[in-house]
Design a protein around this motif. Sequence first.
Motif, PDB file in Angstrom:
ATOM      1  N   PRO A 125       0.844  -1.203   0.000  1.00  0.00           N
ATOM      2  CA  PRO A 125       0.000   0.000   0.000  1.00  0.00           C
ATOM      3  C   PRO A 125       0.878   1.251   0.000  1.00  0.00           C
ATOM      4  O   PRO A 125       1.905   1.300   0.689  1.00  0.00           O
ATOM      5  CB  PRO A 125      -0.788  -0.117   1.309  1.00  0.00           C
ATOM      6  CG  PRO A 125      -0.666  -1.554   1.716  1.00  0.00           C
ATOM      7  CD  PRO A 125       0.671  -2.009   1.215  1.00  0.00           C
ATOM      8  N   LEU A 126       0.475   2.261  -0.780  1.00  0.00           N
ATOM      9  CA  LEU A 126       1.240   3.501  -0.901  1.00  0.00           C
ATOM     10  C   LEU A 126       0.439   4.675  -0.355  1.00  0.00           C
ATOM     11  O   LEU A 126      -0.773   4.769  -0.570  1.00  0.00           O
ATOM     12  CB  LEU A 126       1.592   3.756  -2.366  1.00  0.00           C
ATOM     13  CG  LEU A 126       2.387   2.657  -3.077  1.00  0.00           C
ATOM     14  CD1 LEU A 126       2.579   3.010  -4.538  1.00  0.00           C
ATOM     15  CD2 LEU A 126       3.722   2.417  -2.396  1.00  0.00           C
ATOM     16  N   ASP A 127       1.143   5.578   0.346  1.00  0.00           N
ATOM     17  CA  ASP A 127       0.456   6.757   0.858  1.00  0.00           C
ATOM     18  C   ASP A 127       0.337   7.810  -0.242  1.00  0.00           C
ATOM     19  O   ASP A 127       0.658   7.554  -1.408  1.00  0.00           O
ATOM     20  CB  ASP A 127       1.160   7.302   2.107  1.00  0.00           C
ATOM     21  CG  ASP A 127       2.551   7.868   1.820  1.00  0.00           C
ATOM     22  OD1 ASP A 127       2.890   8.121   0.639  1.00  0.00           O
ATOM     23  OD2 ASP A 127       3.312   8.060   2.794  1.00  0.00           O
ATOM     24  N   HIS A 128      -0.110   9.004   0.114  1.00  0.00           N
ATOM     25  CA  HIS A 128      -0.348  10.030  -0.900  1.00  0.00           C
ATOM     26  C   HIS A 128       0.942  10.587  -1.494  1.00  0.00           C
ATOM     27  O   HIS A 128       0.912  11.314  -2.492  1.00  0.00           O
ATOM     28  CB  HIS A 128      -1.192  11.159  -0.303  1.00  0.00           C
ATOM     29  CG  HIS A 128      -2.600  10.741   0.019  1.00  0.00           C
ATOM     30  ND1 HIS A 128      -3.532  10.452  -0.948  1.00  0.00           N
ATOM     31  CD2 HIS A 128      -3.217  10.540   1.216  1.00  0.00           C
ATOM     32  CE1 HIS A 128      -4.676  10.104  -0.377  1.00  0.00           C
ATOM     33  NE2 HIS A 128      -4.509  10.142   0.925  1.00  0.00           N
ATOM     34  N   ASN A 129       2.082  10.256  -0.891  1.00  0.00           N
ATOM     35  CA  ASN A 129       3.383  10.662  -1.425  1.00  0.00           C
ATOM     36  C   ASN A 129       4.107   9.498  -2.090  1.00  0.00           C
ATOM     37  O   ASN A 129       5.315   9.578  -2.340  1.00  0.00           O
ATOM     38  CB  ASN A 129       4.248  11.242  -0.303  1.00  0.00           C
ATOM     39  CG  ASN A 129       3.672  12.518   0.262  1.00  0.00           C
ATOM     40  OD1 ASN A 129       3.267  13.411  -0.485  1.00  0.00           O
ATOM     41  ND2 ASN A 129       3.609  12.605   1.585  1.00  0.00           N
ATOM     42  N   ASP A 130       3.385   8.413  -2.351  1.00  0.00           N
ATOM     43  CA  ASP A 130       3.931   7.217  -2.998  1.00  0.00           C
ATOM     44  C   ASP A 130       4.958   6.488  -2.142  1.00  0.00           C
ATOM     45  O   ASP A 130       5.795   5.745  -2.668  1.00  0.00           O
ATOM     46  CB  ASP A 130       4.551   7.546  -4.367  1.00  0.00           C
ATOM     47  CG  ASP A 130       3.548   8.137  -5.331  1.00  0.00           C
ATOM     48  OD1 ASP A 130       2.376   7.725  -5.270  1.00  0.00           O
ATOM     49  OD2 ASP A 130       3.931   9.003  -6.132  1.00  0.00           O
TER      50      ASP A 130
END
Length: 281
Positions: free
Chosen positions: A130-135
């Motif tokens: 899973p990646l956050d909003h900053n990849d």
Amino acid sequence: METLELKNPEFGTEAIGNKLADLVSLRKERTNPLVAAGHMDHDIGIMFMFQAKKGVLSNSGAASKLVNPFLNSYSVDISTFETLFNTFSPQGKGIKFEFIFISQQDYIKYTGSTNVSTGATEFLYFVATPLDHNDSAMGHYIIFNLGHKFEASMDFISPEERRTLHDNYLSSQFYSNMNAYRAPLMQAEGIYYTWADINKILNERNIDGRLYKEVQFFLGEVIELDIIREYFRDNPYYIFDDVAYAAAYGGNEKRLTTIGKYLPDDLVGKEVFFDMGSLYP
């Protein structure tokens, strides 16, 4: 659904999903939409899988099919996708299924499954990130072919383990052969999907209106664009945006991808398939 470009070079921009969303639609006045949609998904999914067998996977370097460096299939319980979606979708924008090379011993240790469908000492597998909003990665999870119910607090590996396993894939003869097959373009290192796409999997229903329980993934190869065009020329049930489809499809031929099959099957011989890279309609 949205196409997202990844900014973090560690996770790359290969095989990003949903480039082809909404480029094919049914001519509802000509046929039963359920029948036509099921036929298209099945037919093109089969093309992707058979092309992989005679194309990208055919020069695997294995002495025989008994020791091919990949498994027959990779299964995920839909409840696992639900857990990942509920846990991570509020914090990020998507999930990467990254290709790795794993040993038989590590596969059994991580999955708890002793059912290994190849005699190869190392083979292709996937890690879900899973990646956050900053990849940036929010964890690396073992979800395919689990011999037990998925637990986010248990079925994870460290960033160091993930990097080692991914480097094993990049340095393998299998990856080198796939690159030679696709030259001058490089093979994909994984497939990225938005949380909206995962949510769609969670809510997909069969022809009786029931939710599916499992997704079984198979390796596939992105087929030639001309084959896609010919398919739609021969099937008058669809409205096919050739120009937009060609623009989205460009540069993806001969790429390794995964084809998902929902279980339990709706109809024998007319299974519902989908491409995790959204490269067929």
